[in-house]
Scaffold this motif. Structure first.
Motif, PDB file in Angstrom:
ATOM      1  N   MET A 136      15.771  28.496  69.323  1.00 45.16           N
ATOM      2  CA  MET A 136      15.446  28.290  67.775  1.00 45.16           C
ATOM      3  C   MET A 136      16.149  27.397  67.376  1.00 45.16           C
ATOM      4  O   MET A 136      17.546  26.226  68.236  1.00 45.16           O
ATOM      5  CB  MET A 136      16.764  29.739  67.156  1.00 45.16           C
ATOM      6  N   ALA A 137      16.339  26.259  66.167  1.00 45.40           N
ATOM      7  CA  ALA A 137      16.308  25.636  65.871  1.00 45.40           C
ATOM      8  C   ALA A 137      17.616  25.665  64.813  1.00 45.40           C
ATOM      9  O   ALA A 137      17.822  26.120  64.233  1.00 45.40           O
ATOM     10  CB  ALA A 137      15.428  24.469  65.329  1.00 45.40           C
ATOM     11  N   TYR A 138      18.606  24.465  65.011  1.00 48.72           N
ATOM     12  CA  TYR A 138      19.607  23.859  63.567  1.00 48.72           C
ATOM     13  C   TYR A 138      19.343  22.511  63.516  1.00 48.72           C
ATOM     14  O   TYR A 138      18.554  22.041  63.904  1.00 48.72           O
ATOM     15  CB  TYR A 138      20.676  24.361  64.490  1.00 48.72           C
TER      16      TYR A 138
ATOM     17  N   LEU B 137       5.224  25.198  61.998  1.00 49.66           N
ATOM     18  CA  LEU B 137       4.182  23.976  62.145  1.00 49.66           C
ATOM     19  C   LEU B 137       3.781  23.095  60.554  1.00 49.66           C
ATOM     20  O   LEU B 137       3.893  21.558  60.945  1.00 49.66           O
ATOM     21  CB  LEU B 137       2.641  24.333  62.233  1.00 49.66           C
ATOM     22  N   ALA B 138       4.053  23.569  59.934  1.00 53.09           N
ATOM     23  CA  ALA B 138       3.817  23.095  58.791  1.00 53.09           C
ATOM     24  C   ALA B 138       4.889  22.381  58.012  1.00 53.09           C
ATOM     25  O   ALA B 138       4.664  21.647  57.252  1.00 53.09           O
ATOM     26  CB  ALA B 138       3.411  24.274  57.558  1.00 53.09           C
ATOM     27  N   TYR B 139       6.351  22.899  58.443  1.00 54.58           N
ATOM     28  CA  TYR B 139       6.954  21.977  58.127  1.00 54.58           C
ATOM     29  C   TYR B 139       7.128  21.166  59.124  1.00 54.58           C
ATOM     30  O   TYR B 139       7.330  19.437  58.216  1.00 54.58           O
ATOM     31  CB  TYR B 139       8.291  23.293  58.615  1.00 54.58           C
ATOM     32  N   ALA B 140       6.676  20.848  60.546  1.00 52.52           N
ATOM     33  CA  ALA B 140       6.660  19.638  60.534  1.00 52.52           C
ATOM     34  C   ALA B 140       5.367  18.303  60.157  1.00 52.52           C
ATOM     35  O   ALA B 140       5.473  16.829  61.058  1.00 52.52           O
ATOM     36  CB  ALA B 140       6.526  19.966  63.026  1.00 52.52           C
ATOM     37  N   MET B 141       4.734  18.561  59.816  1.00 56.43           N
ATOM     38  CA  MET B 141       3.653  18.311  59.492  1.00 56.43           C
ATOM     39  C   MET B 141       3.725  17.140  58.056  1.00 56.43           C
ATOM     40  O   MET B 141       3.577  15.923  57.741  1.00 56.43           O
ATOM     41  CB  MET B 141       2.047  19.000  59.246  1.00 56.43           C
TER      42      MET B 141
ATOM     43  N   GLU C   5      15.364  15.692  61.851  1.00 57.19           N
ATOM     44  CA  GLU C   5      15.650  16.356  63.101  1.00 57.19           C
ATOM     45  C   GLU C   5      15.945  17.714  62.807  1.00 57.19           C
ATOM     46  O   GLU C   5      16.504  17.772  61.559  1.00 57.19           O
ATOM     47  CB  GLU C   5      17.274  14.998  62.979  1.00 57.19           C
ATOM     48  N   ARG C   6      16.190  18.418  63.696  1.00 60.72           N
ATOM     49  CA  ARG C   6      16.901  19.720  64.595  1.00 60.72           C
ATOM     50  C   ARG C   6      17.487  19.750  65.934  1.00 60.72           C
ATOM     51  O   ARG C   6      17.263  18.508  66.153  1.00 60.72           O
ATOM     52  CB  ARG C   6      15.882  20.739  63.923  1.00 60.72           C
ATOM     53  N   LEU C   7      18.292  20.742  65.800  1.00 57.73           N
ATOM     54  CA  LEU C   7      19.235  20.875  66.810  1.00 57.73           C
ATOM     55  C   LEU C   7      19.165  21.565  67.674  1.00 57.73           C
ATOM     56  O   LEU C   7      18.862  23.379  66.983  1.00 57.73           O
ATOM     57  CB  LEU C   7      20.805  21.158  66.801  1.00 57.73           C
TER      58      LEU C   7
ATOM     59  N   PRO D 108      19.702  17.346  69.636  1.00 64.19           N
ATOM     60  CA  PRO D 108      18.540  17.019  68.940  1.00 64.19           C
ATOM     61  C   PRO D 108      17.428  16.102  68.881  1.00 64.19           C
ATOM     62  O   PRO D 108      17.204  15.850  70.146  1.00 64.19           O
ATOM     63  CB  PRO D 108      19.430  15.513  67.822  1.00 64.19           C
ATOM     64  N   MET D 109      16.044  17.022  67.901  1.00 69.14           N
ATOM     65  CA  MET D 109      14.851  16.588  68.035  1.00 69.14           C
ATOM     66  C   MET D 109      14.083  16.893  66.853  1.00 69.14           C
ATOM     67  O   MET D 109      14.597  17.023  65.960  1.00 69.14           O
ATOM     68  CB  MET D 109      14.335  17.636  69.678  1.00 69.14           C
ATOM     69  N   ARG D 110      13.071  15.803  66.569  1.00 67.25           N
ATOM     70  CA  ARG D 110      12.091  15.873  65.935  1.00 67.25           C
ATOM     71  C   ARG D 110      10.984  16.625  65.242  1.00 67.25           C
ATOM     72  O   ARG D 110      10.812  17.435  66.178  1.00 67.25           O
ATOM     73  CB  ARG D 110      11.780  14.007  65.921  1.00 67.25           C
ATOM     74  N   ALA D 111      11.583  17.149  64.203  1.00 69.90           N
ATOM     75  CA  ALA D 111      10.124  18.687  64.138  1.00 69.90           C
ATOM     76  C   ALA D 111       9.237  17.863  64.436  1.00 69.90           C
ATOM     77  O   ALA D 111       8.953  19.342  65.436  1.00 69.90           O
ATOM     78  CB  ALA D 111       9.889  18.790  62.410  1.00 69.90           C
ATOM     79  N   ARG D 112       8.771  16.991  64.985  1.00 67.13           N
ATOM     80  CA  ARG D 112       7.309  17.429  65.262  1.00 67.13           C
ATOM     81  C   ARG D 112       7.610  16.996  66.609  1.00 67.13           C
ATOM     82  O   ARG D 112       6.148  18.329  67.348  1.00 67.13           O
ATOM     83  CB  ARG D 112       6.514  15.377  65.577  1.00 67.13           C
TER      84      ARG D 112
END
Length: 306
Positions: free
Chosen positions: A1-3, A129-133, A139-141, A147-151
């Motif tokens: 999961m992401a943080y 997907l909606a969040y990333a769009m 960024e999320r962990l 660390p990574m961007r949502a897209r």
């Protein structure tokens, strides 16, 4: 999961639709572990249930095979759902979640067809997907470390599920409904592209938030910024103070002006100067006419000569 990387979304406030979805999933899992251990078979979907128990098309997305899938689904809804719901509405968010869940069922039916389909992952992946769009560069962990961007996180999840779906199609399947997850992605993308509902209210608010309210008044030209005063203009306040002091000593009593008006030619030079000084004190140096400025400069030169 992401943080989350930043503290902005560390503790997202639960919104109504997210709260209800979490409550339903937890309640069904509690009943499954305490009173009715046959709930997955009753509410989960299998191909033969398409005609015998068609309601399982919807109920499967609220049943979980174990505690870990439930925990991950609840955490994902808590992390990504509230912000998306606030950008839309509770009803729109709930419809979108169910629509993505139906996409998971459809992909399972088309590409897998075997096994029992349970879990809220298809709907959750649609929410991701909606969040990333809507916020692609936030960024999320990933797994609390990377660390990574949502897209890019969504692209990674989709790629892993696509690979897992291909592998699980052969002998010795893993039991994870990878194609159902991809179905949530696909239906979510189609929904967002066709309705263009993602963040419409929020984007409108962002566009108009920086435009100040303009009162009803006649149009006028307002400069964006005042030019820097010239060196001579910066010396005028001292000259004006000196003129005011000498004028007060020469004529201690005079009547103040109530509104800007040009100096009348019938007045003596001293009276004219007094009127100009009153006008400056009430309305500022910029309110003077050309003749009044000329008078002020003339009297200033006389004072320096004296």
């Amino acid at each position: 999961m992401a943080y989350p990387v930043t503290n902005e979304q560390d503790t997202p406030e639960l919104t109504p639709a997210v709260q209800w979805l979490i409550a339903i999933n937890v309640a069904i899992y509690f009943l499954q572990r305490t009173l009715f251990d046959g709930i997955p078979g009753m509410l989960g979907f299998e191909v033969r249930d398409l005609t015998e128990r068609p309601w399982t098309i919807l109920t499967y997305m609220f049943v979980h095979a174990g505690f870990l899938p439930l925990a991950l689904g609840v955490y994902g809804l808590w992390l990504f759902g509230p912000r998306v719901e606030r950008a839309w509405s509770a009803a729109s968010f709930a419809r979108y979640f169910v629509f993505c869940g139906l996409g998971g069922w459809l992909f399972h039916l088309l590409f897998t067809r075997a096994g029992l389909l349970v879990g809220a992952s298809a709907g959750l992946y649609g929410v991701m997907l909606a969040y990333a769009m809507q916020w692609p560069d936030e960024e999320r962990l990933l797994f609390g470390l990377v660390p990574m961007r949502a897209r890019w996180m969504v692209v990674l999840y989709a790629g892993v599920d696509l690979l897992g779906g291909i592998v699980s199609a052969g002998p010795g399947t893993s039991g994870v409904a990878h194609f159902a997850h991809l179905g949530g992605f696909a239906m979510g993308w189609m929904y967002l592209r066709t309705t263009s509902s993602i963040g419409s209210v929020e984007r409108l608010r962002e566009r108009i938030s920086h435009v100040p309210d303009i009162p009803d008044e006649a149009p006028r030209v307002i400069p964006r910024s005042h030019p820097n005063p010239r060196p001579r203009d910066r010396e005028r306040p001292q000259e004006i103070d000196e003129i005011v002091a000498r004028s007060n000593a020469a004529a201690p009593s005079r009547q103040a002006l109530t509104a800007p008006r040009p100096v009348r030619a019938t007045h003596t030079r001293t009276e004219e100067l007094n009127l100009v000084l009153d006008k400056i004190s009430q309305h500022g140096l910029d309110s003077l006419t050309r003749d009044e400025r000329r008078l002020l400069e003339e009297m200033s030169r006389r004072l320096r000569d004296d």
